[in-house]
Motif scaffolding. Structure first.
Motif, PDB file in Angstrom:
ATOM      1  N   GLN A 109       2.303 -12.171  -0.372  1.00  8.81           N
ATOM      2  CA  GLN A 109       3.417 -12.054   0.559  1.00  8.81           C
ATOM      3  C   GLN A 109       3.516 -10.620   1.063  1.00  8.81           C
ATOM      4  O   GLN A 109       3.059  -9.686   0.402  1.00  8.81           O
ATOM      5  N   SER A 110       4.155 -10.457   2.203  1.00  8.37           N
ATOM      6  CA  SER A 110       4.169  -9.156   2.865  1.00  8.37           C
ATOM      7  C   SER A 110       4.887  -8.090   2.040  1.00  8.37           C
ATOM      8  O   SER A 110       4.501  -6.926   2.045  1.00  8.37           O
ATOM      9  N   TRP A 111       5.948  -8.474   1.291  1.00  9.95           N
ATOM     10  CA  TRP A 111       6.673  -7.469   0.507  1.00  9.95           C
ATOM     11  C   TRP A 111       5.790  -6.879  -0.579  1.00  9.95           C
ATOM     12  O   TRP A 111       5.986  -5.737  -1.000  1.00  9.95           O
ATOM     13  N   GLN A 112       4.808  -7.638  -1.029  1.00 10.67           N
ATOM     14  CA  GLN A 112       3.920  -7.142  -2.078  1.00 10.67           C
ATOM     15  C   GLN A 112       2.978  -6.066  -1.554  1.00 10.67           C
ATOM     16  O   GLN A 112       2.632  -5.120  -2.280  1.00 10.67           O
ATOM     17  N   ILE A 113       2.567  -6.180  -0.309  1.00 12.09           N
ATOM     18  CA  ILE A 113       1.718  -5.135   0.270  1.00 12.09           C
ATOM     19  C   ILE A 113       2.530  -3.862   0.465  1.00 12.09           C
ATOM     20  O   ILE A 113       1.998  -2.743   0.382  1.00 12.09           O
ATOM     21  N   LEU A 114       3.832  -4.000   0.689  1.00 18.38           N
ATOM     22  CA  LEU A 114       4.690  -2.816   0.773  1.00 18.38           C
ATOM     23  C   LEU A 114       4.751  -2.100  -0.570  1.00 18.38           C
ATOM     24  O   LEU A 114       4.825  -0.872  -0.634  1.00 18.38           O
ATOM     25  N   LEU A 115       4.705  -2.877  -1.664  1.00 19.39           N
ATOM     26  CA  LEU A 115       4.769  -2.296  -2.997  1.00 19.39           C
ATOM     27  C   LEU A 115       3.465  -1.590  -3.366  1.00 19.39           C
ATOM     28  O   LEU A 115       3.489  -0.467  -3.902  1.00 19.39           O
ATOM     29  N   THR A 116       2.322  -2.238  -3.100  1.00 18.53           N
ATOM     30  CA  THR A 116       1.039  -1.656  -3.514  1.00 18.53           C
ATOM     31  C   THR A 116       0.572  -0.579  -2.546  1.00 18.53           C
ATOM     32  O   THR A 116       0.373   0.574  -2.940  1.00 18.53           O
ATOM     33  N   TRP A 117       0.392  -0.938  -1.282  1.00 11.62           N
ATOM     34  CA  TRP A 117      -0.020   0.042  -0.278  1.00 11.62           C
ATOM     35  C   TRP A 117       1.019   1.144  -0.136  1.00 11.62           C
ATOM     36  O   TRP A 117       0.676   2.314   0.016  1.00 11.62           O
ATOM     37  N   GLY A 118       2.300   0.734  -0.151  1.00 12.81           N
ATOM     38  CA  GLY A 118       3.354   1.694   0.123  1.00 12.81           C
ATOM     39  C   GLY A 118       3.749   2.535  -1.068  1.00 12.81           C
ATOM     40  O   GLY A 118       3.492   3.741  -1.104  1.00 12.81           O
ATOM     41  N   LEU A 119       4.346   1.890  -2.094  1.00 13.95           N
ATOM     42  CA  LEU A 119       4.965   2.647  -3.186  1.00 13.95           C
ATOM     43  C   LEU A 119       3.944   3.288  -4.125  1.00 13.95           C
ATOM     44  O   LEU A 119       3.911   4.514  -4.284  1.00 13.95           O
ATOM     45  N   LEU A 120       3.099   2.478  -4.764  1.00 16.96           N
ATOM     46  CA  LEU A 120       2.206   3.015  -5.789  1.00 16.96           C
ATOM     47  C   LEU A 120       1.201   4.011  -5.210  1.00 16.96           C
ATOM     48  O   LEU A 120       1.053   5.131  -5.707  1.00 16.96           O
ATOM     49  N   ILE A 121       0.518   3.589  -4.168  1.00 18.81           N
ATOM     50  CA  ILE A 121      -0.512   4.472  -3.613  1.00 18.81           C
ATOM     51  C   ILE A 121       0.130   5.653  -2.891  1.00 18.81           C
ATOM     52  O   ILE A 121      -0.421   6.752  -2.885  1.00 18.81           O
ATOM     53  N   GLY A 122       1.305   5.443  -2.316  1.00 19.68           N
ATOM     54  CA  GLY A 122       1.992   6.557  -1.664  1.00 19.68           C
ATOM     55  C   GLY A 122       2.350   7.654  -2.650  1.00 19.68           C
ATOM     56  O   GLY A 122       2.152   8.842  -2.380  1.00 19.68           O
ATOM     57  N   LEU A 123       2.871   7.270  -3.819  1.00 20.55           N
ATOM     58  CA  LEU A 123       3.208   8.268  -4.842  1.00 20.55           C
ATOM     59  C   LEU A 123       1.955   8.959  -5.367  1.00 20.55           C
ATOM     60  O   LEU A 123       1.936  10.179  -5.563  1.00 20.55           O
ATOM     61  N   GLY A 124       0.904   8.181  -5.604  1.00 18.17           N
ATOM     62  CA  GLY A 124      -0.323   8.772  -6.138  1.00 18.17           C
ATOM     63  C   GLY A 124      -0.992   9.727  -5.176  1.00 18.17           C
ATOM     64  O   GLY A 124      -1.354  10.853  -5.543  1.00 18.17           O
ATOM     65  N   THR A 125      -1.141   9.298  -3.930  1.00 18.22           N
ATOM     66  CA  THR A 125      -1.788  10.179  -2.955  1.00 18.22           C
ATOM     67  C   THR A 125      -0.910  11.372  -2.616  1.00 18.22           C
ATOM     68  O   THR A 125      -1.417  12.443  -2.286  1.00 18.22           O
TER      69      THR A 125
END
Length: 473
Positions: A109-125
């Motif tokens: 679902q689209s909200w899940q891509i917000l979590l992975t692409w957005g939150l986790l990878i955003g914090l890491g990068t």
């Protein structure tokens, strides 16, 4: 009768590679490993749309969250590196990137891509943002800082783009999930090297920063203040000439409020630096210029060049190959920019870089077609040379104007870079959905580059003397 005198010839001193270069090499690999995802959305956007039916705006929103966190995490990451060490923060960041990319394969679902692409990878990068390069250079090098920042920045940008053809091939066959797993593996593979070889500061291993001498720090080996003492007197800022740029490693015996703050809470440190920097006109000039820089690189070209080329009939793998060429020439351009920054006025360099970028974006809509024409090759070469050439002169101005706060200030300036990128990524996606093409987005970006060139050129030569004003913490 006296014994004949014997002349003792001193044994030749065997010169070793300074540990700073080992640290820089590992930092380069870490930046390359962290960079794999940042260009992936441009390649994975079309496959995700085909499988799930999500709009360009939805996927652009995920990229925008990533870019916002990428930017806003940077100044706090710089302060965390001062508090907990470069090694620990870098290792955690790489694990977040790897986990976020790997978990993407389970999204439905689209909200899940917000979590992975957005939150986790955003914090890491964000913790592995270009402020990481500035921190390494300021902590470990008393000279050649511009060159080192150029090399590390080139590693970040090149890793972002050079991996694109491989990601594009995997996205087509066997699929985008395997491409995501490859990105995650690339980030995690660097973690052991970081834990073993990425030292936190020269003091940790009892050496001076590269280019410093024992006389510079009163003979105390490992004192990071040596990096400041070795800098030209003109680079010292503040009343009484407190330490100049670079005294940022933990335990640096620098004077002034910035020296004492690394032991405080990292968030407090970052916010207090922002408070001081916000009183300085040069800070806002750099913020405006770097916001436009982010909009015209990560936000537009990095996110939407491949979908835009696809709109004109160009295969995604071909468009990804063109961005890889941008990455290759970025290595040359950014290292050259670092070398130039050590020798010429950084504000003039910034003005030239932004204006050339604007010209390229202005003609881009005329160059896009189903096949690669010679004019497009010229564009990607010039754009590659200019891709992140703005980083070394921007970091240099931060160091000159803000002294020991320089790396954290650069973190805030970089946050503006990513906010600009996020806004551009989302806006360009909306323009594409509304008009069916990206032309207006390219033209608007070209105009913004001209504005950035003017802003950069009007930063005063005496900004360091005129703008640096002590502000109570």
């Amino acid at each position: 009768m006296s014994a004949p005198e014997t002349t003792m010839t001193p044994a030749p001193v065997r010169r070793r590679i300074h540990p700073a270069w080992t640290v820089a090499a590992v930092a380069f690999l870490a930046l390359v490993g962290a960079a794999g995802f940042r260009a992936a959305p441009g390649v994975l956007m079309v496959p995700l749309q085909n499988e799930f039916g999500w709009s360009t705006t939805v996927l652009s929103a995920a990229v925008s969250i990533n870019l916002v966190l990428f930017g806003l995490t940077a100044p706090f990451a710089a302060a965390l590196m001062e508090r907990f060490g470069i090694r620990a923060v870098t290792a955690v960041a790489l694990v977040l990137i790897g986990a976020g990319s790997a978990l993407t394969v389970f999204v439905t679902q689209s909200w899940q891509i917000l979590l992975t692409w957005g939150l986790l990878i955003g914090l890491g990068t964000g913790a592995m943002a270009l402020v990481f390069a500035a921190t390494i250079a300021n902590t470990w090098f008393a000279k050649s800082r511009g060159l080192v920042i150029g090399i590390l920045t080139a590693g970040s940008a090149a890793g972002q783009l050079v991996f694109l053809p491989f990601i594009a091939l995997l996205a087509q066959d066997p699929g985008w999930r395997q491409a995501s797993l490859l990105i995650g593996a690339g980030a995690l593979a660097v973690v052991p090297l970081v834990l073993k070889f990425l030292k936190n500061s020269p003091a940790e291993i009892g050496v001076l920063p590269y280019g410093a001498t024992p006389a510079d720090d009163g003979g105390t080996a490992g004192s990071v203040a040596a990096s400041d003492a070795a800098a030209p007197a003109a680079d010292r800022t503040g009343p009484g000439g407190p330490p100049a740029p670079g005294a940022l490693a933990a335990g640096a015996p620098a004077a002034g409020p910035a020296a004492a703050e690394p032991s405080r809470n990292a968030a407090v440190r970052a916010l207090q630096v922002l408070k001081r920097a916000s009183k300085v006109r040069t800070f806002w000039a750099l913020v405006a210029g770097f916001a436009i820089c982010g909009a015209t690189t990560n936000g537009l070209i990095g996110t939407h060049f491949i979908p835009s080329a696809h709109d004109h009939g160009m295969p995604e793998t071909t468009a990804a190959g063109l961005l890889a060429v941008v990455g290759l020439f970025d290595i040359v351009g950014t290292i050259a920019s670092g070398w130039l920054t050590d020798r010429f006025n950084p504000r003039i360099l910034l003005a030239v870089y932004y204006q050339f970028r604007g010209i390229g974006l202005l003609v881009l809509p005329l160059l896009l077609s189903a096949t690669v024409q010679p004019s497009m090759i010229v564009f990607v070469v010039i754009y590659g040379l200019d891709w992140v050439a703005t980083v070394p002169p921007t970091a240099a101005i931060c160091r000159q104007v803000f002294g020991a706060d320089g790396s954290v200030v650069f973190g805030w300036v970089f946050a503006a870079h990513q906010l600009g990128a996020a806004a551009a990524a989302l806006a360009a996606g909306a323009v594409r959905d509304a008009t069916g093409q990206y032309t207006y987005a390219w033209f608007a970006a070209a105009a913004m580059c001209t504005i950035a060139a003017v802003i950069s050129a009007t930063i005063r030569k005496d900004a360091r003397k005129a703008d640096t004003v002590p502000v109570p913490a």
